[in-house]
Design a protein around this motif. Structure first.
Motif, PDB file in Angstrom:
ATOM      1  N   ALA A 105      -0.292  -5.400   8.911  1.00 21.14           N
ATOM      2  CA  ALA A 105      -0.893  -4.398   8.037  1.00 21.14           C
ATOM      3  C   ALA A 105      -2.158  -3.808   8.665  1.00 21.14           C
ATOM      4  O   ALA A 105      -2.428  -2.611   8.532  1.00 21.14           O
ATOM      5  CB  ALA A 105      -1.217  -5.013   6.681  1.00 21.14           C
ATOM      6  N   THR A 106      -2.929  -4.642   9.340  1.00 23.17           N
ATOM      7  CA  THR A 106      -4.120  -4.149  10.037  1.00 23.17           C
ATOM      8  C   THR A 106      -3.752  -3.068  11.034  1.00 23.17           C
ATOM      9  O   THR A 106      -4.381  -1.998  11.086  1.00 23.17           O
ATOM     10  CB  THR A 106      -4.831  -5.305  10.762  1.00 23.17           C
ATOM     11  N   GLN A 107      -2.729  -3.333  11.821  1.00 23.89           N
ATOM     12  CA  GLN A 107      -2.315  -2.352  12.825  1.00 23.89           C
ATOM     13  C   GLN A 107      -1.757  -1.090  12.178  1.00 23.89           C
ATOM     14  O   GLN A 107      -1.988   0.025  12.674  1.00 23.89           O
ATOM     15  CB  GLN A 107      -1.268  -2.980  13.760  1.00 23.89           C
ATOM     16  N   MET A 108      -1.053  -1.240  11.065  1.00 25.99           N
ATOM     17  CA  MET A 108      -0.515  -0.069  10.384  1.00 25.99           C
ATOM     18  C   MET A 108      -1.632   0.780   9.783  1.00 25.99           C
ATOM     19  O   MET A 108      -1.580   2.019   9.825  1.00 25.99           O
ATOM     20  CB  MET A 108       0.470  -0.507   9.298  1.00 25.99           C
ATOM     21  N   ILE A 109      -2.655   0.151   9.217  1.00 27.11           N
ATOM     22  CA  ILE A 109      -3.780   0.901   8.664  1.00 27.11           C
ATOM     23  C   ILE A 109      -4.498   1.670   9.771  1.00 27.11           C
ATOM     24  O   ILE A 109      -4.841   2.848   9.607  1.00 27.11           O
ATOM     25  CB  ILE A 109      -4.744  -0.037   7.918  1.00 27.11           C
ATOM     26  N   ALA A 110      -4.727   1.010  10.905  1.00 23.45           N
ATOM     27  CA  ALA A 110      -5.387   1.693  12.022  1.00 23.45           C
ATOM     28  C   ALA A 110      -4.546   2.863  12.524  1.00 23.45           C
ATOM     29  O   ALA A 110      -5.080   3.947  12.823  1.00 23.45           O
ATOM     30  CB  ALA A 110      -5.643   0.696  13.155  1.00 23.45           C
ATOM     31  N   ARG A 111      -3.250   2.656  12.595  1.00 22.62           N
ATOM     32  CA  ARG A 111      -2.370   3.741  13.054  1.00 22.62           C
ATOM     33  C   ARG A 111      -2.315   4.867  12.030  1.00 22.62           C
ATOM     34  O   ARG A 111      -2.327   6.051  12.391  1.00 22.62           O
ATOM     35  CB  ARG A 111      -0.970   3.194  13.308  1.00 22.62           C
ATOM     36  N   SER A 112      -2.249   4.510  10.755  1.00 20.62           N
ATOM     37  CA  SER A 112      -2.240   5.531   9.704  1.00 20.62           C
ATOM     38  C   SER A 112      -3.517   6.363   9.740  1.00 20.62           C
ATOM     39  O   SER A 112      -3.488   7.573   9.496  1.00 20.62           O
ATOM     40  CB  SER A 112      -2.086   4.870   8.325  1.00 20.62           C
ATOM     41  N   ALA A 113      -4.643   5.717  10.038  1.00 15.78           N
ATOM     42  CA  ALA A 113      -5.908   6.443  10.133  1.00 15.78           C
ATOM     43  C   ALA A 113      -5.878   7.429  11.291  1.00 15.78           C
ATOM     44  O   ALA A 113      -6.345   8.570  11.166  1.00 15.78           O
ATOM     45  CB  ALA A 113      -7.060   5.457  10.297  1.00 15.78           C
ATOM     46  N   ALA A 114      -5.323   7.010  12.405  1.00 10.80           N
ATOM     47  CA  ALA A 114      -5.260   7.889  13.574  1.00 10.80           C
ATOM     48  C   ALA A 114      -4.352   9.086  13.333  1.00 10.80           C
ATOM     49  O   ALA A 114      -4.569  10.161  13.901  1.00 10.80           O
ATOM     50  CB  ALA A 114      -4.774   7.097  14.786  1.00 10.80           C
ATOM     51  N   GLU A 115      -3.357   8.926  12.452  1.00  9.82           N
ATOM     52  CA  GLU A 115      -2.368   9.978  12.254  1.00  9.82           C
ATOM     53  C   GLU A 115      -2.400  10.564  10.838  1.00  9.82           C
ATOM     54  O   GLU A 115      -1.456  11.250  10.421  1.00  9.82           O
ATOM     55  CB  GLU A 115      -0.971   9.422  12.554  1.00  9.82           C
ATOM     56  N   ASN A 158      -0.148  -6.299  -3.467  1.00  9.68           N
ATOM     57  CA  ASN A 158       1.003  -6.996  -2.883  1.00  9.68           C
ATOM     58  C   ASN A 158       1.081  -6.873  -1.372  1.00  9.68           C
ATOM     59  O   ASN A 158       1.634  -7.741  -0.698  1.00  9.68           O
ATOM     60  CB  ASN A 158       2.308  -6.476  -3.504  1.00  9.68           C
ATOM     61  N   GLU A 159       0.499  -5.779  -0.802  1.00  5.75           N
ATOM     62  CA  GLU A 159       0.659  -5.559   0.641  1.00  5.75           C
ATOM     63  C   GLU A 159      -0.465  -4.636   1.112  1.00  5.75           C
ATOM     64  O   GLU A 159      -0.586  -3.509   0.629  1.00  5.75           O
ATOM     65  CB  GLU A 159       2.033  -4.938   0.916  1.00  5.75           C
ATOM     66  N   PRO A 160      -1.325  -5.085   2.047  1.00  2.00           N
ATOM     67  CA  PRO A 160      -2.502  -4.292   2.434  1.00  2.00           C
ATOM     68  C   PRO A 160      -2.186  -2.947   3.064  1.00  2.00           C
ATOM     69  O   PRO A 160      -2.986  -2.009   2.948  1.00  2.00           O
ATOM     70  CB  PRO A 160      -3.224  -5.199   3.453  1.00  2.00           C
ATOM     71  N   ALA A 161      -1.043  -2.821   3.730  1.00  2.00           N
ATOM     72  CA  ALA A 161      -0.750  -1.596   4.481  1.00  2.00           C
ATOM     73  C   ALA A 161      -0.659  -0.362   3.598  1.00  2.00           C
ATOM     74  O   ALA A 161      -0.784   0.763   4.102  1.00  2.00           O
ATOM     75  CB  ALA A 161       0.546  -1.762   5.284  1.00  2.00           C
ATOM     76  N   VAL A 162      -0.464  -0.532   2.282  1.00  2.00           N
ATOM     77  CA  VAL A 162      -0.361   0.641   1.414  1.00  2.00           C
ATOM     78  C   VAL A 162      -1.640   1.467   1.423  1.00  2.00           C
ATOM     79  O   VAL A 162      -1.624   2.654   1.081  1.00  2.00           O
ATOM     80  CB  VAL A 162      -0.003   0.251  -0.031  1.00  2.00           C
ATOM     81  N   HIS A 163      -2.749   0.871   1.811  1.00  2.00           N
ATOM     82  CA  HIS A 163      -4.014   1.601   1.837  1.00  2.00           C
ATOM     83  C   HIS A 163      -4.059   2.650   2.946  1.00  2.00           C
ATOM     84  O   HIS A 163      -4.955   3.490   2.955  1.00  2.00           O
ATOM     85  CB  HIS A 163      -5.179   0.636   1.966  1.00  2.00           C
TER      86      HIS A 163
END
Length: 459
Positions: A105-115, A158-163
């Motif tokens: 989820a950490t990596q997905m949040i960082a990637r979502s921020a970049a894109e 339920n899942e941090p990546a939703v942020h």
């Protein structure tokens, strides 16, 4: 975020900075040990905070896009002196998610921020431009504009990546208010702190922990809102144009007769169990054209081998809950599964860790018919219902689903699945239902909800 008497003090983040309230909620880990105290803001604070967001001007687009990208990098590093590894451990212990899922989820949040901005732009109509100053508006053009100024998010735990999703609203110029879940207030607190440290003013993005009654004020004061929850939430906000409710996914897999299920077993099992079975994109039901028995048996054999471990263990893959929360969930499953054939979990799904917490073991039940009501039951752990399906059954059992993976060579069937409005996403072939990339619609494009097109023509 500061430590006092061995507890973290998690402040609200208002338009004038951090705000510590007298009323606080104790945040515990899955074993019931207190870890933090979360400030609870009163209604008046919410009213003033939302008014401040409305008065604030958005950052210029280039500045906000760059700031969001920087925040994503910072989030995955050190925020307010807290290294990402310490944060991930905290989230794992409070949510019961395996540490590997939190790291992903950490990596997905960082990637979502970049894109974030490019993902939001995927929703822009082909005939519209972003700015009325675009030369194309001399001849007349649609201009893509915000439907409002303030966006509220009632976040899930339920899942941090939703942020990573609501960052698109920030990229489009909305000022954003987040009401965190009491199960995981740490992820949005860290992300908003990173955004503020990366160039966003305090009056651009706020964190408003609150009671359920006060939370309604956050939605009322916003122009548009996003909320996560179950069937009750979907009924509550059905038809409200300003609300985008995100409810159960009830994601499914369909195996037609020409497909050899053995070649796709890895994808089926992963669809059920990845992310500890907590996501709305995890598979709830598998429909088999033919005999579902060997499929159910094979899924059960794979899932039965998964270990029961505390969530912070490097090898953990299953969710953990406080024992007092796990017991009603087990009771609910056993009651609903009456009349089905249990391949796994028929005697219960609780594995007591002996510290007040319990692992939720997988459950696999076989249904006698495709329209059995159990096929629509979604639970927050690896739980799957395996059912027969025939061409005569048609699309009806497959409807009301967020993601449907169709393992089939029948292009006419795929045509029908894609055309059905109750099936939100269709993956054809060997794709797990949890697959999602930035820029790909989840429950539609968020940008399509946040934005609209208006005609502009100028001399």
């Amino acid at each position: 975020m500061a430590a006092t008497h061995d507890l973290l003090m998690l402040d609200a983040l208002g338009p004038a900075g951090a705000y510590q309230t007298r009323e606080r909620q104790t945040i515990t880990d899955v074993a019931g040990h207190p870890l933090a105290e979360l400030s609870q803001v009163p209604r008046l604070f919410v009213t003033r905070a939302m008014a401040a967001l409305r008065k604030a001007d958005p950052l210029p687009v280039d500045e906000r896009v760059a700031a969001i990208a920087r925040a994503g990098e910072l989030y995955a590093g050190v925020v307010d002196g807290v290294p990402i590894a310490d944060h991930e451990h905290l989230v794992s212990r409070t949510t019961g998610l395996p540490i590997c899922v939190v790291r992903e989820a950490t990596q997905m949040i960082a990637r979502s921020a970049a894109e974030a901005y490019s993902s939001a732009q995927a929703a822009r109509p082909a005939g519209a431009v972003n700015d009325w100053r675009d030369p194309l508006t001399h001849a007349g053009r649609g201009v893509w504009t915000r439907r409002g100024e303030v966006f509220a998010v009632h976040a899930p735990g339920n899942e941090p990546a939703v942020h990573g999703l609501w960052l698109e609203a920030l990229a489009l110029g909305y000022r954003v208010a987040v009401r965190p879940s009491s199960r995981d207030p740490f992820t949005p607190h860290r992300l908003i702190s990173a955004l503020r440290a990366s160039g966003f003013r305090d009056d651009q993005i706020v964190l408003l922990p609150s009671s359920h009654d006060v939370a309604e004020e956050i939605i009322r004061a916003a122009d548009l809102a996003l909320a996560y929850g179950g069937a009750n939430l979907m009924r509550k906000y059905a038809g409200l144009a300003s609300m985008l409710p995100q409810g159960p996914g009830r994601s499914k897999i369909l195996l037609t007769a020409e497909a050899d299920w053995r070649e796709h077993l890895d994808v089926i099992v992963s669809s059920v169990s990845a992310m500890a079975g907590r996501a709305c994109t995890n598979t709830t039901a598998v429909f088999v054209e033919g005999d579902p028995t060997p499929v159910a048996q094979a899924i059960a054999e794979r899932l039965s081998a998964l270990p029961s471990l505390p969530p912070e263990d490097e090898h953990a893959v299953l969710p953990v809950l406080p024992l007092a929360e796990a017991q009603p969930l087990e009771d609910h499953l056993l009651a609903k599964a009456q009349g089905t054939r249990a391949w796994l979990g028929g005697d219960g799904i609780i594995d007591d860790l002996g510290d007040g917490s319990a692992v939720l073991r997988p459950a696999v039940h076989q249904l006698a018919r495709p329209d059995a009501p159990q096929a629509g039951i979604e639970l927050a752990f690896p739980c799957v219902w395996v059912a027969p399906w025939t061409r005569e059954s048609g699309l009806e059992p497959l409807k009301d689903t967020l993601v449907l993976t169709a393992i089939t060579a029948d292009t006419e069937l795929v045509d029908a699945l894609v055309a059905d409005p109750t099936i939100r996403n269709v993956y054809v072939g060997d794709r797990p239902t949890w697959w999602l990339e930035p820029g790909i619609p989840h429950d539609g494009y968020l940008g399509g909800f946040l934005m609209g097109a208006k005609a502009v023509i100028r001399d």
